[in-house]
Design a protein around this motif. Structure first.
Motif, PDB file in Angstrom:
ATOM      1  N   GLY A 139       8.210  -7.485 -21.983  1.00  7.82           N
ATOM      2  CA  GLY A 139       7.585  -7.919 -20.746  1.00  7.82           C
ATOM      3  C   GLY A 139       6.074  -7.973 -20.827  1.00  7.82           C
ATOM      4  N   ALA A 140       5.514  -8.662 -19.833  1.00  5.07           N
ATOM      5  CA  ALA A 140       4.061  -8.824 -19.761  1.00  5.07           C
ATOM      6  C   ALA A 140       3.541  -8.184 -18.479  1.00  5.07           C
ATOM      7  CB  ALA A 140       3.691 -10.303 -19.807  1.00  5.07           C
ATOM      8  N   LEU A 141       2.546  -7.335 -18.596  1.00  2.00           N
ATOM      9  CA  LEU A 141       1.905  -6.695 -17.437  1.00  2.00           C
ATOM     10  C   LEU A 141       0.623  -7.437 -17.124  1.00  2.00           C
ATOM     11  CD1 LEU A 141       1.852  -4.042 -15.568  1.00  2.00           C
ATOM     12  CD2 LEU A 141       0.110  -3.254 -17.187  1.00  2.00           C
ATOM     13  N   ARG A 142       0.453  -7.792 -15.853  1.00  2.00           N
ATOM     14  CA  ARG A 142      -0.777  -8.447 -15.412  1.00  2.00           C
ATOM     15  C   ARG A 142      -1.548  -7.458 -14.532  1.00  2.00           C
ATOM     16  NH1 ARG A 142       0.307 -14.216 -13.130  1.00  2.00           N
ATOM     17  NH2 ARG A 142       0.750 -14.567 -15.339  1.00  2.00           N
ATOM     18  N   ILE A 143      -2.678  -6.979 -15.020  1.00  2.00           N
ATOM     19  CA  ILE A 143      -3.481  -5.974 -14.308  1.00  2.00           C
ATOM     20  C   ILE A 143      -4.818  -6.590 -13.925  1.00  2.00           C
ATOM     21  CG2 ILE A 143      -4.302  -5.011 -16.536  1.00  2.00           C
ATOM     22  CD1 ILE A 143      -4.534  -2.295 -15.124  1.00  2.00           C
ATOM     23  N   SER A 144      -5.252  -6.345 -12.701  1.00  2.00           N
ATOM     24  CA  SER A 144      -6.507  -6.932 -12.228  1.00  2.00           C
ATOM     25  C   SER A 144      -7.641  -5.925 -12.315  1.00  2.00           C
ATOM     26  CB  SER A 144      -6.353  -7.415 -10.782  1.00  2.00           C
ATOM     27  OG  SER A 144      -6.099  -6.333  -9.914  1.00  2.00           O
ATOM     28  N   VAL A 145      -8.849  -6.439 -12.538  1.00  2.00           N
ATOM     29  CA  VAL A 145     -10.081  -5.653 -12.552  1.00  2.00           C
ATOM     30  C   VAL A 145     -11.099  -6.359 -11.678  1.00  2.00           C
ATOM     31  CG1 VAL A 145      -9.645  -4.687 -14.837  1.00  2.00           C
ATOM     32  CG2 VAL A 145     -10.928  -6.824 -14.640  1.00  2.00           C
ATOM     33  N   ASP A 146     -12.120  -5.620 -11.225  1.00  2.00           N
ATOM     34  CA  ASP A 146     -13.067  -6.186 -10.263  1.00  2.00           C
ATOM     35  C   ASP A 146     -14.400  -6.586 -10.878  1.00  2.00           C
ATOM     36  OD1 ASP A 146     -14.070  -3.719 -10.797  1.00  2.00           O
ATOM     37  OD2 ASP A 146     -14.170  -3.033  -8.722  1.00  2.00           O
TER      38      ASP A 146
END
Length: 517
Positions: A35-42
């Motif tokens: 699987g692929a994890l999509r994590i956001s940063v600011d």
């Protein structure tokens, strides 16, 4: 008065941590691979070279791509990374680290003691400008005893050395890359970390894929991680709620309530030593007069500041960077707002009619501007006329950070008291923003670093905190709880109080996770 002690604090930490994880399913079986994890940063990931990263999104990417000798557990203790074990001499001056055998860099070359020696020599070289230089301990010499053994000789005893080596910038890179020029690491990554770099767009997206040659054959569980940059935090929150992303690495207090209530989303919260401070240029007028700094500090209603800046997700600060999360925290009576005394100090310093100054705040995170505005209003009755100037974060880093005379800083918790003092406040600090340069403070910190006796160390650190509290090189009015959020199918993630550690190689995707790419 702040009466909570470290035991109470850590108990609270555990309680809140348990609350944070209560919505997440515990592993009923082994973590699922793939699987692929999509994590956001600011913020943008502007720096890829792990020796010079400066902000949390950069630390996140560096941790995916590189390893250190040790890494920091959630309880702030050191655990093996490239080193499998270590021993020290009785006087704590010599430390021997045994390396994993058979580890390779992403380009297929072997990782040996020569790479470790070259990496630490680069870190300690002032030309590299690595923040780790002042935070990995008093290293006098690094030698390779054999291909898998490294010996550190220290200039002073240092009981925290294995923890210090887990510092964010203390990553191991190939000796050959260092020899050919570290600038190669500005656009490429040659680490031994759990993931390998696929693509790098600093302002938009960083993609990494599983390193099948990682030293732990079970981890990472994910095939791919996508680090997505969202300059707008409201849009970032909406993306998680809509399912466009799987995790927010950091959630601002203003968004935490909204995201925590969303269906299929778990809010994560943990107390921390993270803080914003108001830095004074202690070598320039008017802040070279301690009475001006003390006067402004007495304008702060610290309880109100916690409510205003953190939405209640924090605790009052007392103008030292230590709070009960730290082992050597000293419980000094919390300063109370005293506007009459502030006016008197300002008059005594030569400003009977008040003082005007411009306080600069980067727009990332937004907490900085909130604190600046709150301070402006709290200080008006004492005669301070503060103009708040907000600017883009990139402009702030280039033009103000470490150069300005009056600005708002933002810092993660460090693993030890020595680490935060050596990062920001000693005369030789890596980021000596205040130029306070207090010989007495340096002496306390240096003696504590070299002292083995627990009680004596505690006394020395207490004196250092007492001095900071009195002379106010910066105002530290609040500490922040760390806040983040994830979709409920993201498993194995634990929010780290350090703020700069993420451990995504322990994360997996459970039932309900979307299939991407």
């Amino acid at each position: 008065m702040l009466t909570i002690n470290r035991r109470d604090f850590l108990g609270t930490t555990a309680a809140i941590g348990g609350l944070a994880m209560s919505g997440a399913p515990a592993f009923a079986q082994a973590p699922k691979r793939g699987g692929a994890l999509r994590i956001s940063v600011d913020q943008a990931v502007a720096k890829l070279n792990p020796l010079v990263t400066r902000v949390n999104p950069e630390y996140l990417v560096a941790e995916l791509l590189y390893s250190g000798l040790t890494r920091l557990k959630v309880d702030m203790s050191a655990e093996p990374d490239l080193a499998t074990s270590w021993t020290n001499s009785p006087d704590l001056l010599e430390w021997t680290f045994n390396l994993r055998k058979g580890v390779t860099f992403h380009d297929g070359s072997a990782c040996t003691s020569a790479d470790v020696v070259a990496s630490f020599e680069a870190i300690l070289d002032p030309k590299t400008a690595s923040p780790a230089r002042q935070n990995v301990g008093p290293i006098a010499k690094v030698t390779a005893k054999d291909e898998s053994t490294v010996v550190f000789t220290l200039s002073a005893p240092y009981a925290d050395f294995p923890v210090a080596l887990a510092y964010t910038n203390a990553r191991i890179v190939p000796a050959a890359v260092i020899k050919s020029g570290l600038e190669k690491l500005d656009r490429a990554a040659v680490g031994t970390g759990p993931f390998k770099l696929v693509s790098f767009e600093p302002e938009r997206l960083v993609v990494v894929q599983r390193n099948d040659a990682f030293y732990d054959r079970d981890r990472p569980y994910l095939d791919r991680v996508e680090v997505v940059v969202y300059p707008d935090t409201s849009a970032e929150t909406s993306a998680l709620i809509a399912g466009d992303t799987d995790m927010m690495s950091t959630t601002p207090p203003t968004e935490y309530g909204r995201v925590s209530k969303a269906a299929g989303v778990n809010g994560l919260r943990v107390p921390s030593g993270q803080f914003c401070n108001v830095n004074f240029g202690c070598d320039q007028k008017p802040f070279n007069d301690v009475r001006v700094r003390q006067a402004l500090a007495l304008c702060v209603d610290r309880t109100a500041m916690v409510d205003f800046v953190t939405e209640g997700y924090g605790t009052p600060g007392n103008d030292t960077p230590l709070n009960p999360a730290y082992r050597f925290y000293s419980n000094i009576a919390l300063k109370k707002q005293d506007l009459a005394q502030a006016k008197k100090l300002l008059a005594d310093a030569g400003y009977p009619n008040g003082l005007e100054a411009t306080l600069i705040a980067s727009d990332r995170p937004g907490l900085r501007t909130q604190m600046a505005v709150a301070l402006r209003e709290m200080a008006k009755p004492a005669g301070f006329n503060i103009n708040v100037q907000t600017m883009p974060h990139a402009t702030y880093l280039d033009q103000v950070w470490k150069k300005g005379n009056f600005y708002v800083g933002f810092y993660n918790m460090q693993a030890t008291a020595d680490a935060i003092f050596a990062l920001l406040y000693t005369s030789n600090a890596a980021w000596n923003e205040t130029r306070w340069n207090n010989a007495g403070f340096d002496k306390f910190v240096n003696e504590a670093r070299a002292t083995v006796d627990e009680g004596k160390r505690r006394e020395l650190y207490a004196e250092a905190q007492k001095l900071m509290n009195a002379e106010v090189p910066s105002i530290i009015p609040t500490f922040f709880d760390l806040l983040a959020a994830k979709r409920s199918y993201v498993e194995g993630y634990q929010l780290h109080p350090r703020g700069a550690s993420f451990r995504l190689d322990f994360v997996s995707l459970g039932a309900g996770a979307p299939k991407r790419g």
